[in-house]
Design a protein around this motif. Structure first.
Motif, PDB file in Angstrom:
ATOM      1  N   LEU A  25       7.759   2.035   2.805  1.00  0.00           N
ATOM      2  CA  LEU A  25       7.419   3.009   1.773  1.00  0.00           C
ATOM      3  C   LEU A  25       7.092   2.242   0.498  1.00  0.00           C
ATOM      4  CD1 LEU A  25       7.313   6.055   1.120  1.00  0.00           C
ATOM      5  CD2 LEU A  25       9.671   5.835   0.336  1.00  0.00           C
ATOM      6  N   LEU A  26       5.905   2.471  -0.043  1.00  0.00           N
ATOM      7  CA  LEU A  26       5.453   1.770  -1.237  1.00  0.00           C
ATOM      8  C   LEU A  26       5.728   2.614  -2.480  1.00  0.00           C
ATOM      9  CD1 LEU A  26       1.984   0.569   0.085  1.00  0.00           C
ATOM     10  CD2 LEU A  26       4.163  -0.633   0.182  1.00  0.00           C
ATOM     11  N   ALA A  27       6.247   1.988  -3.530  1.00  0.00           N
ATOM     12  CA  ALA A  27       6.460   2.647  -4.822  1.00  0.00           C
ATOM     13  C   ALA A  27       5.356   2.177  -5.769  1.00  0.00           C
ATOM     14  CB  ALA A  27       7.832   2.299  -5.376  1.00  0.00           C
ATOM     15  N   LEU A  70       3.411   5.963   2.179  1.00  0.00           N
ATOM     16  CA  LEU A  70       3.604   5.096   3.345  1.00  0.00           C
ATOM     17  C   LEU A  70       2.529   4.023   3.374  1.00  0.00           C
ATOM     18  CD1 LEU A  70       4.510   7.571   6.210  1.00  0.00           C
ATOM     19  CD2 LEU A  70       5.996   5.891   5.142  1.00  0.00           C
ATOM     20  N   ASP A  71       2.886   2.836   3.814  1.00  0.00           N
ATOM     21  CA  ASP A  71       1.932   1.745   3.944  1.00  0.00           C
ATOM     22  C   ASP A  71       0.920   2.116   5.019  1.00  0.00           C
ATOM     23  OD1 ASP A  71       0.572  -0.615   4.047  1.00  0.00           O
ATOM     24  OD2 ASP A  71       2.298  -1.866   4.532  1.00  0.00           O
ATOM     25  N   ALA A  72      -0.366   2.109   4.670  1.00  0.00           N
ATOM     26  CA  ALA A  72      -1.404   2.533   5.601  1.00  0.00           C
ATOM     27  C   ALA A  72      -1.639   1.513   6.712  1.00  0.00           C
ATOM     28  CB  ALA A  72      -2.706   2.783   4.852  1.00  0.00           C
ATOM     29  N   LEU A  73      -1.487   0.222   6.412  1.00  0.00           N
ATOM     30  CA  LEU A  73      -1.746  -0.810   7.412  1.00  0.00           C
ATOM     31  C   LEU A  73      -0.594  -0.982   8.394  1.00  0.00           C
ATOM     32  CD1 LEU A  73      -3.436  -3.513   5.172  1.00  0.00           C
ATOM     33  CD2 LEU A  73      -4.530  -1.876   6.702  1.00  0.00           C
ATOM     34  N   LYS A 118      14.945   1.035   0.985  1.00  0.00           N
ATOM     35  CA  LYS A 118      14.445   0.942  -0.384  1.00  0.00           C
ATOM     36  C   LYS A 118      12.925   0.837  -0.377  1.00  0.00           C
ATOM     37  CE  LYS A 118      18.480  -1.284  -2.366  1.00  0.00           C
ATOM     38  NZ  LYS A 118      18.981  -2.468  -3.053  1.00  0.00           N
ATOM     39  N   PRO A 119      12.248   1.534  -1.290  1.00  0.00           N
ATOM     40  CA  PRO A 119      10.793   1.406  -1.358  1.00  0.00           C
ATOM     41  C   PRO A 119      10.390   0.034  -1.888  1.00  0.00           C
ATOM     42  CG  PRO A 119      11.584   2.913  -3.039  1.00  0.00           C
ATOM     43  CD  PRO A 119      12.763   2.523  -2.212  1.00  0.00           C
ATOM     44  N   ILE A 120       9.211  -0.412  -1.485  1.00  0.00           N
ATOM     45  CA  ILE A 120       8.683  -1.708  -1.911  1.00  0.00           C
ATOM     46  C   ILE A 120       7.946  -1.496  -3.233  1.00  0.00           C
ATOM     47  CG2 ILE A 120       7.133  -3.583  -1.293  1.00  0.00           C
ATOM     48  CD1 ILE A 120       7.592  -2.661   1.654  1.00  0.00           C
ATOM     49  N   PRO A 121       8.401  -2.122  -4.328  1.00  0.00           N
ATOM     50  CA  PRO A 121       7.732  -1.911  -5.614  1.00  0.00           C
ATOM     51  C   PRO A 121       6.375  -2.617  -5.653  1.00  0.00           C
ATOM     52  CG  PRO A 121       9.536  -3.466  -5.859  1.00  0.00           C
ATOM     53  CD  PRO A 121       9.569  -2.978  -4.446  1.00  0.00           C
ATOM     54  N   MET A 122       5.383  -1.908  -6.142  1.00  0.00           N
ATOM     55  CA  MET A 122       4.030  -2.452  -6.281  1.00  0.00           C
ATOM     56  C   MET A 122       3.751  -2.658  -7.764  1.00  0.00           C
ATOM     57  SD  MET A 122       3.249  -2.506  -3.125  1.00  0.00           S
ATOM     58  CE  MET A 122       1.549  -2.935  -3.114  1.00  0.00           C
TER      59      MET A 122
END
Length: 103
Positions: A44-46, A58-61, A91-95
């Motif tokens: 899960l991307l933040a 959600l991460d598309a790749l 935990k979401p992945i911070p971008m």
């Protein structure tokens, strides 16, 4: 003070060495228990927005990944401990927003 520091460092080194020995034994003799495990994670991307809010997507790749981990207290053989991976799997992945400077 120096004695206490030396004692603490010696205790940490002994615990780490014991933990490593248990991992090596489990890897060599599977009947003692598995040394490695895997954790299934949803990526899960933040994504921060310009308005200051955060959008979750959600991460598309690679929406789902399986991470190999070691069943120990400390990281060994290039793998993180399973307790750490499980705790951080939700935990979401911070971008970051990258702004290019045009000169």
């Amino acid at each position: 003070m120096k004695r206490r520091l030396a004692l603490v460092l010696a205790l940490v080194a002994i615990v780490y060495a014991g933990d490593y020995a248990v991992v090596r034994l489990r890897a060599s003799y599977p009947r003692l228990g598995n040394a490695f495990d895997s954790v299934h994670m949803v990526r899960l991307l933040a994504i921060p927005l310009k308005s200051g809010r955060t959008e979750y997507e959600l991460d598309a790749l690679h929406p789902e990944v399986t991470v190999t981990c070691v069943r120990s207290l400390f990281p060994h053989q290039g793998y993180q401990p399973c307790w750490y991976v499980r705790r951080n799997s939700e935990k979401p992945i911070p971008m970051m927003i990258m702004i290019s400077a045009i000169a």
